[in-house]
Write a protein that holds these residues in place. Structure first.
Motif, PDB file in Angstrom:
ATOM      1  N   ARG A  35       2.909  -1.255  -5.978  1.00  0.00           N
ATOM      2  CA  ARG A  35       2.724  -0.109  -5.020  1.00  0.00           C
ATOM      3  C   ARG A  35       1.526  -0.589  -3.990  1.00  0.00           C
ATOM      4  NH1 ARG A  35       0.458   5.233  -7.898  1.00  0.00           N
ATOM      5  NH2 ARG A  35       2.474   5.486  -8.526  1.00  0.00           N
ATOM      6  N   ASP A  36       0.778  -1.364  -4.805  1.00  0.00           N
ATOM      7  CA  ASP A  36      -0.371  -2.010  -3.758  1.00  0.00           C
ATOM      8  C   ASP A  36       0.169  -3.006  -2.826  1.00  0.00           C
ATOM      9  OD1 ASP A  36      -2.446  -0.663  -4.899  1.00  0.00           O
ATOM     10  OD2 ASP A  36      -3.471  -2.178  -5.884  1.00  0.00           O
ATOM     11  N   VAL A  37       1.273  -3.692  -3.155  1.00  0.00           N
ATOM     12  CA  VAL A  37       1.964  -4.568  -2.355  1.00  0.00           C
ATOM     13  C   VAL A  37       2.628  -4.035  -1.148  1.00  0.00           C
ATOM     14  CG1 VAL A  37       3.695  -6.267  -2.086  1.00  0.00           C
ATOM     15  CG2 VAL A  37       2.180  -6.434  -4.005  1.00  0.00           C
ATOM     16  N   LEU A  38       3.328  -2.633  -1.278  1.00  0.00           N
ATOM     17  CA  LEU A  38       3.902  -1.894  -0.208  1.00  0.00           C
ATOM     18  C   LEU A  38       2.822  -1.393   0.458  1.00  0.00           C
ATOM     19  CD1 LEU A  38       6.010  -0.791   1.034  1.00  0.00           C
ATOM     20  CD2 LEU A  38       6.255   1.169  -0.596  1.00  0.00           C
ATOM     21  N   CYS A  39       1.688  -0.993  -0.095  1.00  0.00           N
ATOM     22  CA  CYS A  39       0.552  -0.347   0.617  1.00  0.00           C
ATOM     23  C   CYS A  39       0.011  -1.449   1.544  1.00  0.00           C
ATOM     24  CB  CYS A  39      -0.380   0.193  -0.289  1.00  0.00           C
ATOM     25  SG  CYS A  39      -1.966   0.831   0.562  1.00  0.00           S
ATOM     26  N   TYR A  40      -0.274  -2.672   1.224  1.00  0.00           N
ATOM     27  CA  TYR A  40      -1.028  -3.482   1.835  1.00  0.00           C
ATOM     28  C   TYR A  40       0.048  -3.900   2.966  1.00  0.00           C
ATOM     29  CZ  TYR A  40      -3.698  -7.234   3.854  1.00  0.00           C
ATOM     30  OH  TYR A  40      -4.494  -8.225   4.488  1.00  0.00           O
ATOM     31  N   LYS A  41       1.242  -4.018   2.659  1.00  0.00           N
ATOM     32  CA  LYS A  41       2.249  -4.502   3.849  1.00  0.00           C
ATOM     33  C   LYS A  41       2.506  -3.525   5.038  1.00  0.00           C
ATOM     34  CE  LYS A  41       6.749  -6.487   3.988  1.00  0.00           C
ATOM     35  NZ  LYS A  41       6.294  -8.065   4.388  1.00  0.00           N
ATOM     36  N   SER A  42       2.291  -2.142   4.588  1.00  0.00           N
ATOM     37  CA  SER A  42       2.448  -1.241   5.355  1.00  0.00           C
ATOM     38  C   SER A  42       1.407  -1.047   6.306  1.00  0.00           C
ATOM     39  CB  SER A  42       2.668   0.055   4.730  1.00  0.00           C
ATOM     40  OG  SER A  42       3.884   0.030   3.859  1.00  0.00           O
ATOM     41  N   THR A  43       0.155  -1.353   5.667  1.00  0.00           N
ATOM     42  CA  THR A  43      -1.094  -0.996   6.689  1.00  0.00           C
ATOM     43  C   THR A  43      -2.173  -2.255   6.774  1.00  0.00           C
ATOM     44  OG1 THR A  43      -2.330  -0.290   4.470  1.00  0.00           O
ATOM     45  CG2 THR A  43      -1.082   1.218   5.521  1.00  0.00           C
ATOM     46  N   ALA A  44      -1.980  -3.365   5.887  1.00  0.00           N
ATOM     47  CA  ALA A  44      -3.076  -4.241   6.040  1.00  0.00           C
ATOM     48  C   ALA A  44      -4.312  -3.760   5.559  1.00  0.00           C
ATOM     49  CB  ALA A  44      -2.775  -5.100   7.184  1.00  0.00           C
ATOM     50  N   PHE A  45      -4.431  -2.608   4.835  1.00  0.00           N
ATOM     51  CA  PHE A  45      -5.741  -2.123   4.606  1.00  0.00           C
ATOM     52  C   PHE A  45      -6.027  -2.155   3.067  1.00  0.00           C
ATOM     53  CE2 PHE A  45      -8.442   2.208   4.759  1.00  0.00           C
ATOM     54  CZ  PHE A  45      -9.523   1.329   5.047  1.00  0.00           C
ATOM     55  N   SER A  46      -7.189  -3.235   2.689  1.00  0.00           N
ATOM     56  CA  SER A  46      -7.189  -3.671   1.494  1.00  0.00           C
ATOM     57  C   SER A  46      -7.999  -2.553   0.750  1.00  0.00           C
ATOM     58  CB  SER A  46      -7.909  -4.997   1.439  1.00  0.00           C
ATOM     59  OG  SER A  46      -9.231  -4.906   2.115  1.00  0.00           O
ATOM     60  N   GLN A  47      -8.838  -1.650   1.563  1.00  0.00           N
ATOM     61  CA  GLN A  47      -9.462  -0.361   0.603  1.00  0.00           C
ATOM     62  C   GLN A  47      -8.857   0.538   0.121  1.00  0.00           C
ATOM     63  OE1 GLN A  47     -12.199   0.326   4.434  1.00  0.00           O
ATOM     64  NE2 GLN A  47     -13.885   0.044   3.021  1.00  0.00           N
ATOM     65  N   LEU A  48      -7.397   0.394   0.389  1.00  0.00           N
ATOM     66  CA  LEU A  48      -6.610   1.409  -0.362  1.00  0.00           C
ATOM     67  C   LEU A  48      -6.263   0.951  -1.520  1.00  0.00           C
ATOM     68  CD1 LEU A  48      -4.251   2.850   2.985  1.00  0.00           C
ATOM     69  CD2 LEU A  48      -6.267   3.916   1.475  1.00  0.00           C
ATOM     70  N   LEU A  49      -6.414  -0.358  -1.906  1.00  0.00           N
ATOM     71  CA  LEU A  49      -5.864  -0.977  -3.188  1.00  0.00           C
ATOM     72  C   LEU A  49      -6.108  -0.394  -4.432  1.00  0.00           C
ATOM     73  CD1 LEU A  49      -5.504  -4.748  -1.967  1.00  0.00           C
ATOM     74  CD2 LEU A  49      -4.135  -3.157  -1.645  1.00  0.00           C
ATOM     75  N   SER A  50      -5.342   0.010  -5.546  1.00  0.00           N
ATOM     76  CA  SER A  50      -5.932   0.441  -6.628  1.00  0.00           C
ATOM     77  C   SER A  50      -6.445  -0.862  -7.491  1.00  0.00           C
ATOM     78  CB  SER A  50      -4.703   0.981  -7.498  1.00  0.00           C
ATOM     79  OG  SER A  50      -4.020   2.021  -6.598  1.00  0.00           O
TER      80      SER A  50
END
Length: 306
Positions: free
Chosen positions: A228-243
């Protein structure tokens, strides 16, 4: 809080951002808008066309107007009723604020951003209204569905958005529960180098996991959070959203290596495996199959570089 780092070739027309923290959702939407609305791809610098003496002064004007919700290309849609316990977003509001205006091109920027607060307050009629826009959005439109509950959306809505979960309390608690387990560090290192692992190495890794009696359901929940974090980062490149910020290096590496197609395959496989665990299945074979599919180079790797 840092600006969202958005890869220029990966801007999508619709995102769903889920959190129980309304202020956090608004802050993410504002930061997202700031990054997109100061993009300048024209041959003539845009600040010159806007009458500013420098790009810095133009950017300051853009950022200030976004924060004050005065920028014409950033539309924050709030519920019709905010004084009740249950917010309401009517189909009339969605039509007036979103669907009836998307055909109007941006006034100043390259993009036109709609941020819909309490998007879960849309009833089925309102969701159907916005679905037509999600199916064929103008290239310049970006819609942010800011919500506390993704489960109320129609499947057709969810299939057309990039989902990001931010600030989930249950995720943080889950991460804290297993983050100190020795198998977590070993698994992260294994995932980091998965494309180079042989079949024999995968079988040996799974054997060690099962011999050490790692709880399989917890292990797959861990994998679910990682990807889920991989998809989140790939979509936004925003590391502060990582769980799992402690796994940031591995997550970034996987996001660079995996296509969206492969990520979809892997997340679906995790969901199926979690479902199958309710039955009498061979967990060792399940783990072997998962890692072999993850390593499969036919649709996985975008680049062999870091």
């Amino acid at each position: 809080m840092k600006f969202l780092k958005i890869p220029e070739n990966h801007i999508y027309n619709a995102y769903l951002i889920e959190s129980q923290d309304e202020a956090l959702l608004v802050r993410y939407a504002v930061q997202f808008a700031k990054k997109l609305l100061i993009k300048d791809d024209a041959d003539t610098p845009i600040y010159v066309n806007r009458g500013f003496s420098s790009r810095e002064k133009w950017e300051q004007s853009v950022l200030r107007r976004i924060e004050n919700q005065e920028h014409p290309d950033f539309i924050l849609v709030r519920p019709d009723k905010t004084d009740s316990a249950t917010p309401v977003l009517s189909v009339k509001s969605i039509r007036e604020n979103v669907t009836d205006t998307v055909s109007v091109r941006p006034y100043e920027a390259e993009y036109k951003i709609y941020a819909i607060l309490h998007a879960e307050a849309m009833n089925q009629q309102a969701q159907n209204a916005i679905l037509k826009t999600l199916e064929e959005p103008p290239q310049y439109v970006v819609i942010l569905l800011l919500t506390a509950n993704r489960n109320v959306f129609l499947p057709t809505i969810l299939s057309r958005v990039i989902e990001i979960r931010a600030g989930e309390r249950d995720i943080r608690e889950t991460v804290a529960a297993f983050s100190k387990e020795p198998w977590v560090t070993e698994t992260l290192q294994f995932l980091r180098e998965i494309q180079f692992r042989s079949v024999a190495e995968i079988l040996e890794f799974v054997r060690r996991l099962t011999e050490n009696t790692v709880p399989v359901r917890i292990f797959f929940s861990f994998l679910e959070i990682i990807f889920r974090d991989v998809l989140c980062y790939k979509s936004t490149a925003f590391s502060q959203l990582l769980s799992m910020p402690e796994a940031e290096e591995v997550i970034i590496r996987l996001s660079n290596q995996m296509s969206y197609q492969k990520l979809g395959e892997i997340t679906n496989l995790i969901e199926q495996d979690l479902f199958d665990l309710r039955f009498n299945v061979n967990t060792e074979l399940m783990l072997e199959h998962f890692f072999l599919r993850l390593r499969d180079p036919r649709v996985t790797i975008l680049s062999q570089e870091d």
